[in-house]
Design a protein around this motif. Structure first.
Motif, PDB file in Angstrom:
ATOM      1  N   MET A 172       0.829  -1.207   0.000  1.00 14.24           N
ATOM      2  CA  MET A 172       0.000   0.000   0.000  1.00 14.24           C
ATOM      3  C   MET A 172       0.864   1.257   0.000  1.00 14.24           C
ATOM      4  N   LEU A 173       1.922   1.249   0.826  1.00 15.29           N
ATOM      5  CA  LEU A 173       2.800   2.413   0.889  1.00 15.29           C
ATOM      6  C   LEU A 173       3.531   2.644  -0.433  1.00 15.29           C
ATOM      7  N   CYS A 174       3.977   1.544  -1.049  1.00 10.17           N
ATOM      8  CA  CYS A 174       4.672   1.678  -2.334  1.00 10.17           C
ATOM      9  C   CYS A 174       3.753   2.221  -3.423  1.00 10.17           C
ATOM     10  N   ASN A 175       2.463   1.963  -3.290  1.00  7.87           N
ATOM     11  CA  ASN A 175       1.508   2.438  -4.290  1.00  7.87           C
ATOM     12  C   ASN A 175       1.016   3.858  -4.020  1.00  7.87           C
ATOM     13  N   THR A 176       1.127   4.308  -2.774  1.00  8.60           N
ATOM     14  CA  THR A 176       0.589   5.630  -2.422  1.00  8.60           C
ATOM     15  C   THR A 176       1.667   6.689  -2.249  1.00  8.60           C
ATOM     16  N   LEU A 177       2.865   6.309  -1.823  1.00  9.60           N
ATOM     17  CA  LEU A 177       3.923   7.291  -1.628  1.00  9.60           C
ATOM     18  C   LEU A 177       4.442   7.797  -2.976  1.00  9.60           C
ATOM     19  N   LYS A 229       3.925  -0.507 -10.507  1.00 12.52           N
ATOM     20  CA  LYS A 229       3.042   0.646 -10.694  1.00 12.52           C
ATOM     21  C   LYS A 229       3.513   1.417 -11.921  1.00 12.52           C
ATOM     22  N   ILE A 277      -2.819   1.133 -10.045  1.00  9.74           N
ATOM     23  CA  ILE A 277      -2.338   0.121  -9.111  1.00  9.74           C
ATOM     24  C   ILE A 277      -2.667  -1.255  -9.667  1.00  9.74           C
TER      25      ILE A 277
END
Length: 274
Positions: free
Chosen positions: A35-40, A53, A60
């Motif tokens: 989740m962090l790798c997709n949102t940061l 991504k 995503i």
């Protein structure tokens, strides 16, 4: 016999429960990393490398091979962490002085019940406590130093095999990671070929599209190989420490139990010595 079959079964159930909790925590941690790798706001190449991504679309990909790799990696690491934590806890037994360590101090058959009580009181349930309990029981039954020594060697050999078998799941995960990476690579190559077949050969976007799909394919293999190397390094580190601790327990038992056993029936009378 020490430890009892009922106590051993209870310990196995507790260990299975602990492994189950660790697996749930590992999956949760893997999902958090994904989740962090997709949102940061990561650089495009890094986001593609970690979770596939796409920089152009920002979409995503929940079915990315990297997602399965992260879950497998953290599950494998959780198993190693449990074994390491248990090892650190049981290593304390070597400092409990479960056996007499003073020079010239002997052990007799009459002291075996006291050893059992001491092990139970200190809750020494690791390798050392179990080995001492088994040898003490053998001495009470047979009053033989040779039998106690044979039990020690047989039990150490069995435990070495058990330690090695305990890492089978970690070895499987270490094998699974490159396999998932190769699957992602093959899928990326098929995707690149599909893109190439759909576009006109004269289209100027053909080469960039194919290269983009191919790069994603090889990112998955690279990430898988890195994860596998990290997991295998930690596995060999923890397994080496566990086997080393078992060898230290066997050496401790030989020096402070086998070499101190005293049985009056085995001592020749003075007039028989020539």
């Amino acid at each position: 016999m020490y430890p009892s079959a009922q106590k051993q079964e209870q310990e196995r159930k507790q260990l299975r429960r602990l492994h189950g909790i660790a697996m749930c925590m590992a999956v949760s941690l893997a999902l958090l990393v994904i989740m962090l790798c997709n949102t940061l706001p990561l650089p495009g190449w890094l986001a593609c490398f970690l979770v596939d991504k796409q920089e152009a679309t920002g979409e995503i990909n929940i079915f990315a091979a990297q997602n399965a790799m992260w879950i497998a990696f953290f599950c494998g690491m959780s198993q190693l962490f449990i074994r390491w934590a248990i090892l650190k806890n049981t290593q304390k037994e070597l400092h409990m002085q479960l056996l007499p360590e003073e020079p010239n101090q002997l052990l007799t058959v009459n002291e075996m019940p006291g050893l059992h009580r001491r092990i139970s009181k200190l809750n020494a349930t690791g390798h050392l406590g179990s080995l001492i309990g088994l040898m003490a029981s053998q001495v009470q039954l047979t009053r033989s130093v040779e039998m106690a020594n044979a039990v020690l060697h047989d039990e150490v050999e069995n435990r070495q095999t058990e330690i090695d078998l305990g890492y089978n799941m970690t070895r499987y995960v270490a094998w699974l990671l490159p396999t998932l990476g190769f699957i992602g690579t093959v899928w990326g190559i098929l995707k690149a070929l599909s893109v190439a077949s759909d576009l006109d050969p004269t289209n100027k976007d053909l080469l960039p599209s194919v290269i983009s799909s191919m790069s994603v394919a090889f990112w998955t293999t690279l990430l898988a190989l890195i994860m596998s190397c990290i997991l295998m390094w930690f596995m060999h580190l923890v397994q080496g420490k566990e086997e080393s601790y078992l060898n230290r327990c066997a050496q401790y038992c030989t020096i402070n139990f086998i070499n101190r056993l005293y049985n009056k029936k085995e001592i020749l009378p003075s007039h028989a010595i020539k």
